[in-house]
Design a protein around this motif. Sequence first.
Motif, PDB file in Angstrom:
ATOM      1  N   ARG A 201     -48.735  10.527  39.183  1.00  0.00           N
ATOM      2  CA  ARG A 201     -48.070  11.472  40.086  1.00  0.00           C
ATOM      3  C   ARG A 201     -46.711  10.893  40.483  1.00  0.00           C
ATOM      4  O   ARG A 201     -46.549  10.330  41.557  1.00  0.00           O
ATOM      5  N   PRO A 202     -45.731  11.022  39.611  1.00  0.00           N
ATOM      6  CA  PRO A 202     -44.421  10.423  39.906  1.00  0.00           C
ATOM      7  C   PRO A 202     -43.639  11.248  40.923  1.00  0.00           C
ATOM      8  O   PRO A 202     -43.911  12.441  41.125  1.00  0.00           O
ATOM      9  N   VAL A 233     -55.108  10.229  30.905  1.00  0.00           N
ATOM     10  CA  VAL A 233     -54.398  10.382  32.171  1.00  0.00           C
ATOM     11  C   VAL A 233     -53.250  11.366  31.981  1.00  0.00           C
ATOM     12  O   VAL A 233     -52.388  11.171  31.130  1.00  0.00           O
ATOM     13  N   THR A 234     -53.256  12.451  32.756  1.00  0.00           N
ATOM     14  CA  THR A 234     -52.190  13.444  32.659  1.00  0.00           C
ATOM     15  C   THR A 234     -51.053  13.092  33.620  1.00  0.00           C
ATOM     16  O   THR A 234     -51.192  12.219  34.474  1.00  0.00           O
ATOM     17  N   ILE A 235     -49.943  13.778  33.486  1.00  0.00           N
ATOM     18  CA  ILE A 235     -48.795  13.575  34.367  1.00  0.00           C
ATOM     19  C   ILE A 235     -48.594  14.829  35.200  1.00  0.00           C
ATOM     20  O   ILE A 235     -48.413  15.924  34.657  1.00  0.00           O
ATOM     21  N   SER A 236     -48.625  14.665  36.510  1.00  0.00           N
ATOM     22  CA  SER A 236     -48.444  15.796  37.423  1.00  0.00           C
ATOM     23  C   SER A 236     -47.008  15.779  37.930  1.00  0.00           C
ATOM     24  O   SER A 236     -46.667  15.063  38.879  1.00  0.00           O
ATOM     25  N   VAL A 237     -46.166  16.552  37.263  1.00  0.00           N
ATOM     26  CA  VAL A 237     -44.765  16.648  37.648  1.00  0.00           C
ATOM     27  C   VAL A 237     -44.315  18.075  37.406  1.00  0.00           C
ATOM     28  O   VAL A 237     -44.842  18.755  36.515  1.00  0.00           O
ATOM     29  N   PHE A 272     -69.249  18.831  39.584  1.00  0.00           N
ATOM     30  CA  PHE A 272     -68.054  18.001  39.472  1.00  0.00           C
ATOM     31  C   PHE A 272     -68.405  16.524  39.680  1.00  0.00           C
ATOM     32  O   PHE A 272     -69.357  16.197  40.388  1.00  0.00           O
ATOM     33  N   GLN A 273     -67.602  15.661  39.075  1.00  0.00           N
ATOM     34  CA  GLN A 273     -67.756  14.228  39.299  1.00  0.00           C
ATOM     35  C   GLN A 273     -67.411  13.903  40.764  1.00  0.00           C
ATOM     36  O   GLN A 273     -66.648  14.629  41.409  1.00  0.00           O
ATOM     37  N   SER A 274     -67.918  12.795  41.254  1.00  0.00           N
ATOM     38  CA  SER A 274     -67.615  12.363  42.624  1.00  0.00           C
ATOM     39  C   SER A 274     -66.392  11.446  42.635  1.00  0.00           C
ATOM     40  O   SER A 274     -66.325  10.478  43.407  1.00  0.00           O
ATOM     41  N   ASP A 275     -65.414  11.752  41.785  1.00  0.00           N
ATOM     42  CA  ASP A 275     -64.268  10.866  41.598  1.00  0.00           C
ATOM     43  C   ASP A 275     -62.973  11.381  42.213  1.00  0.00           C
ATOM     44  O   ASP A 275     -61.907  10.806  41.981  1.00  0.00           O
ATOM     45  N   LEU A 276     -63.037  12.442  43.015  1.00  0.00           N
ATOM     46  CA  LEU A 276     -61.815  13.061  43.521  1.00  0.00           C
ATOM     47  C   LEU A 276     -60.973  12.082  44.333  1.00  0.00           C
ATOM     48  O   LEU A 276     -59.766  11.932  44.088  1.00  0.00           O
ATOM     49  N   LEU A 282     -55.520   6.748  42.972  1.00  0.00           N
ATOM     50  CA  LEU A 282     -54.825   6.157  41.831  1.00  0.00           C
ATOM     51  C   LEU A 282     -53.499   6.864  41.565  1.00  0.00           C
ATOM     52  O   LEU A 282     -52.519   6.230  41.162  1.00  0.00           O
ATOM     53  N   GLY A 283     -53.466   8.187  41.806  1.00  0.00           N
ATOM     54  CA  GLY A 283     -52.205   8.912  41.697  1.00  0.00           C
ATOM     55  C   GLY A 283     -51.192   8.415  42.706  1.00  0.00           C
ATOM     56  O   GLY A 283     -49.996   8.287  42.413  1.00  0.00           O
ATOM     57  N   ASP A 284     -51.659   8.115  43.929  1.00  0.00           N
ATOM     58  CA  ASP A 284     -50.779   7.553  44.956  1.00  0.00           C
ATOM     59  C   ASP A 284     -50.234   6.198  44.528  1.00  0.00           C
ATOM     60  O   ASP A 284     -49.052   5.892  44.735  1.00  0.00           O
ATOM     61  N   GLU A 285     -51.107   5.375  43.945  1.00  0.00           N
ATOM     62  CA  GLU A 285     -50.677   4.052  43.494  1.00  0.00           C
ATOM     63  C   GLU A 285     -49.569   4.166  42.453  1.00  0.00           C
ATOM     64  O   GLU A 285     -48.583   3.417  42.481  1.00  0.00           O
TER      65      GLU A 285
END
Length: 424
Positions: A201-202, A233-237, A272-276, A282-285
């Motif tokens: 998440r840039p 891993v996708t890119i959210s931009v 859904f996975q419990s990974d939200l 990780l996106g914040d990191e």
Amino acid sequence: MPIEKTDTLVVGAGQAGVAMSEHLSNCGVPHIVLERSRIAERWRSERWDSLVANGPAWHDRFPGLEFSDVDPDAFASKERVADYFVEYAKKINAPIRCGVEVKCVSKNEGSKGFTVETSDGTIEANSVVAATGPFQRPVIPPVVPENANVLQMHSSAYRNPDQLPEGAVLVVGAGSSGVQIADELLQSGKRVYLSVGPHDRPPRAYRGRDFVWWLGVLGKWDAAALDPGTEHVTISVSGADGGRTVDFRRLAHQGMTLVGLTKSYENGVVTFQSDLADNISLGDENYLSVLDEADAYIARNGLDLPEEPEARAIATDPDCVTNPLLELDLAEAGVTTILWATGFAVDYGWLKVDAFDENGKPNHQRGISTEPGIYFLGLPWQSRRGSSFIWGVWHDAKFVADHIATQRKYLAYSSAEERQLENV
């Protein structure tokens, strides 16, 4: 009817095919570009109405032509991008034939080159460039059966909110396409659930410079390969709304329900996975790491760019993150549409040559395949991170064209003895 002959045949007239044509012409290589529809057709008919380029106009273009009517820092609409490639093809006088579909390419047995069967006849070529890009076949994971009582649609078929039936929408996939479509649906008044998997998440921009600029000066466009474990891993931009940083928490606080990675379906219930929370964290990191690298670059080079401490502010987690929804009864939630923003697969069924691995993916090095005379262009990470982007494919095309030109010189070589016999 005589068979047409050419040195190099390019399949596809999107950004890759147009770039390829320019460099082949510069190398003096006779060629033809075949396009089954119109130039840059996928930009026009396989993307949603409000789509804009993910990079600003000063960056997302070829070196030889600027956007004449788009502010350099703005994001061109999809139709404008398509028109740009039409303009570029005209500028370089590219030998493009539209409305011609390539049905089969096969190696000539006992002689050089390939036979290309098309909807407009047969062509023989010494080399073939598959410039059809990575977005060939929409992928919908086999999670929800086709006979489920819900409309299932891939993002490539989505156009606008009015296209969908009344009711809530589950958007699966939070890369650039999924998050933009989910946001548009939310703004239209729909109830939206967004399935968020691992992502980068840039920042859209930081300290007065766009993200694409930071990728350039930090050397990230030139990364040669994905880091291990980041293949999915996708890119959210996004360039939507003038360009702003994707913020999943903001979307949730505006009424969107975030859920984890979509796992399974049974009797009308999606789990859904419990990974939200982990995915968001990780996106914040990733986001903060870009800011750290940018700050370090500014300090190291003594640049006078305005500080932006507010960019580091992270909103509080919404309830859907702290108490994640692990299953969703579609009927009970009023979900009438599942929109799959889950990417694409390549489809080279027409290319009958020995240039693929056991999974059907191209075997190549920087576009030069294991089958002499067959080339690929426009693939993700073909030579580096920037390969599938507009400017990146232009540079990859130059490398491929230079290789084709070099091979032509080798094949044109004859020894002194051979030249003497020719003159007898």
